[in-house]
Design a protein around this motif. Structure first.
Motif, PDB file in Angstrom:
ATOM      1  N   THR A  89      -0.799   9.332  -6.908  1.00 42.03           N
ATOM      2  CA  THR A  89      -1.125   8.656  -5.655  1.00 42.03           C
ATOM      3  C   THR A  89      -1.601   7.243  -5.965  1.00 42.03           C
ATOM      4  N   VAL A  90      -1.073   6.288  -5.199  1.00 36.95           N
ATOM      5  CA  VAL A  90      -1.442   4.884  -5.340  1.00 36.95           C
ATOM      6  C   VAL A  90      -1.945   4.403  -3.984  1.00 36.95           C
ATOM      7  N   TRP A  91      -3.174   3.881  -3.960  1.00 31.61           N
ATOM      8  CA  TRP A  91      -3.725   3.270  -2.748  1.00 31.61           C
ATOM      9  C   TRP A  91      -3.411   1.794  -2.821  1.00 31.61           C
ATOM     10  N   VAL A  92      -2.911   1.226  -1.715  1.00 30.52           N
ATOM     11  CA  VAL A  92      -2.464  -0.169  -1.709  1.00 30.52           C
ATOM     12  C   VAL A  92      -3.199  -0.943  -0.620  1.00 30.52           C
ATOM     13  N   ALA A  93      -3.667  -2.140  -0.990  1.00 28.30           N
ATOM     14  CA  ALA A  93      -4.330  -3.054  -0.061  1.00 28.30           C
ATOM     15  C   ALA A  93      -3.881  -4.464  -0.408  1.00 28.30           C
ATOM     16  N   GLY A  94      -4.158  -5.438   0.480  1.00 25.27           N
ATOM     17  CA  GLY A  94      -3.901  -6.826   0.136  1.00 25.27           C
ATOM     18  C   GLY A  94      -3.103  -7.602   1.165  1.00 25.27           C
ATOM     19  N   CYS A 100       4.732  -8.926   0.559  1.00 24.88           N
ATOM     20  CA  CYS A 100       4.471  -8.322  -0.748  1.00 24.88           C
ATOM     21  C   CYS A 100       3.870  -6.922  -0.656  1.00 24.88           C
ATOM     22  N   VAL A 101       2.986  -6.700   0.309  1.00 19.31           N
ATOM     23  CA  VAL A 101       2.407  -5.358   0.429  1.00 19.31           C
ATOM     24  C   VAL A 101       3.488  -4.356   0.829  1.00 19.31           C
ATOM     25  N   LEU A 102       4.208  -4.631   1.915  1.00 13.44           N
ATOM     26  CA  LEU A 102       5.227  -3.698   2.383  1.00 13.44           C
ATOM     27  C   LEU A 102       6.312  -3.479   1.334  1.00 13.44           C
ATOM     28  N   LEU A 103       6.826  -4.538   0.736  1.00 17.47           N
ATOM     29  CA  LEU A 103       7.903  -4.384  -0.235  1.00 17.47           C
ATOM     30  C   LEU A 103       7.443  -3.614  -1.468  1.00 17.47           C
ATOM     31  N   THR A 104       6.190  -3.792  -1.873  1.00 19.14           N
ATOM     32  CA  THR A 104       5.649  -3.013  -2.994  1.00 19.14           C
ATOM     33  C   THR A 104       5.478  -1.554  -2.603  1.00 19.14           C
ATOM     34  N   VAL A 105       4.990  -1.300  -1.402  1.00 20.30           N
ATOM     35  CA  VAL A 105       4.864   0.078  -0.913  1.00 20.30           C
ATOM     36  C   VAL A 105       6.230   0.760  -0.925  1.00 20.30           C
ATOM     37  N   LEU A 106       7.246   0.089  -0.405  1.00 18.47           N
ATOM     38  CA  LEU A 106       8.590   0.672  -0.374  1.00 18.47           C
ATOM     39  C   LEU A 106       9.114   0.911  -1.793  1.00 18.47           C
ATOM     40  N   GLY A 107       8.829  -0.014  -2.695  1.00 21.54           N
ATOM     41  CA  GLY A 107       9.229   0.162  -4.094  1.00 21.54           C
ATOM     42  C   GLY A 107       8.537   1.351  -4.737  1.00 21.54           C
ATOM     43  N   LEU A 108       7.245   1.502  -4.488  1.00 20.71           N
ATOM     44  CA  LEU A 108       6.502   2.646  -5.035  1.00 20.71           C
ATOM     45  C   LEU A 108       7.052   3.964  -4.495  1.00 20.71           C
ATOM     46  N   LEU A 109       7.362   3.988  -3.203  1.00 20.53           N
ATOM     47  CA  LEU A 109       7.934   5.198  -2.608  1.00 20.53           C
ATOM     48  C   LEU A 109       9.281   5.536  -3.250  1.00 20.53           C
ATOM     49  N   ALA A 127      -0.755 -11.198  13.477  1.00 19.51           N
ATOM     50  CA  ALA A 127      -1.094  -9.792  13.736  1.00 19.51           C
ATOM     51  C   ALA A 127       0.156  -8.952  13.978  1.00 19.51           C
ATOM     52  N   ASP A 128       1.166  -9.511  14.657  1.00 16.64           N
ATOM     53  CA  ASP A 128       2.396  -8.762  14.919  1.00 16.64           C
ATOM     54  C   ASP A 128       3.100  -8.362  13.625  1.00 16.64           C
ATOM     55  N   ASP A 129       3.119  -9.269  12.648  1.00 13.75           N
ATOM     56  CA  ASP A 129       3.748  -8.955  11.366  1.00 13.75           C
ATOM     57  C   ASP A 129       3.014  -7.797  10.679  1.00 13.75           C
ATOM     58  N   ARG A 130       1.690  -7.810  10.739  1.00  8.24           N
ATOM     59  CA  ARG A 130       0.895  -6.733  10.146  1.00  8.24           C
ATOM     60  C   ARG A 130       1.199  -5.404  10.825  1.00  8.24           C
ATOM     61  N   ALA A 131       1.231  -5.418  12.149  1.00 10.02           N
ATOM     62  CA  ALA A 131       1.482  -4.184  12.902  1.00 10.02           C
ATOM     63  C   ALA A 131       2.850  -3.588  12.571  1.00 10.02           C
ATOM     64  N   VAL A 132       3.869  -4.424  12.510  1.00  8.65           N
ATOM     65  CA  VAL A 132       5.216  -3.940  12.187  1.00  8.65           C
ATOM     66  C   VAL A 132       5.245  -3.414  10.755  1.00  8.65           C
ATOM     67  N   ALA A 133       4.593  -4.099   9.839  1.00 11.56           N
ATOM     68  CA  ALA A 133       4.564  -3.649   8.443  1.00 11.56           C
ATOM     69  C   ALA A 133       3.919  -2.275   8.315  1.00 11.56           C
ATOM     70  N   LEU A 134       2.814  -2.054   9.021  1.00  8.33           N
ATOM     71  CA  LEU A 134       2.152  -0.740   8.964  1.00  8.33           C
ATOM     72  C   LEU A 134       3.064   0.350   9.507  1.00  8.33           C
ATOM     73  N   GLU A 135       3.743   0.064  10.606  1.00 13.81           N
ATOM     74  CA  GLU A 135       4.642   1.059  11.197  1.00 13.81           C
ATOM     75  C   GLU A 135       5.826   1.323  10.268  1.00 13.81           C
ATOM     76  N   ARG A 136       6.387   0.285   9.699  1.00 11.01           N
ATOM     77  CA  ARG A 136       7.523   0.461   8.782  1.00 11.01           C
ATOM     78  C   ARG A 136       7.109   1.283   7.570  1.00 11.01           C
TER      79      ARG A 136
END
Length: 171
Positions: A89-94, A100-109, A127-136
């Protein structure tokens, strides 16, 4: 393992909620240090964006700091070398949540890791970019969590010898 993505001096002032993001990241880093959780901190093109923000430096000293030039950190060999074997398990923040956060999360998955995206410790300029990234990230298999949920999960119980020390971080 905790991964803190690109919390850099020249980037943070431009983020929506930068002060909150910084405070939440510091709390995560301090808890990880108290609990001996391994930490990776990435820096995207530090020659252009500067190094990790001063507010985090004291808490980054025990981390593995990795310079990268790809948006997805899993494309950087040094990052891959620092990861535990999947399916850890990897916890990701930043920052930024939608790049970079979303693309790294997708890479880890894709690599078979279980990913916990710390939703209250990520930010973007908008804020909209953050919201979409969390949903994706959620749609693609990351689990959303919060700083406190992550920390109390790391502790496991109030019987942990560092419980009081860690509790002081979230009060």
């Amino acid at each position: 393992m905790l991964v803190v993505i690109d919390m850099q001096a020249r980037l943070l002032p431009h983020l929506d909620g930068a002060a909150r993001l910084t405070a939440r990241a510091v709390t995560l880093l301090r808890a990880a240090n108290l609990l001996d959780l391994p930490v990776i901190v990435t820096e995207q093109n530090p020659q252009g964006l500067g190094g990790t923000a001063d507010a985090l430096l004291d808490d980054v000293r025990r981390a593995t700091v990795i310079e990268k030039h790809t948006f997805d950190a899993t494309l950087a060999p040094a990052f891959l070398d620092a990861l535990p074997p999947a399916p850890a398990t990897v916890w990701v923040a930043g920052a930024e949540a939608h790049v970079c956060v979303l693309l790294t999360v997708l890479g880890l998955l894709r690599l078979g890791y279980r990913v916990e995206l710390v939703a209250d410790a990520v930010a973007s300029r908008r804020a909209d970019d953050r919201a979409v990234a969390l949903e994706r990230a959620r749609q693609d298999g990351a689990r959303l969590t919060t700083v406190e949920t992550a920390i109390f999960g790391w502790l496991g119980s109030f019987g942990h010898p560092r419980f009081r020390d860690v509790l002081a971080l979230v009060k």
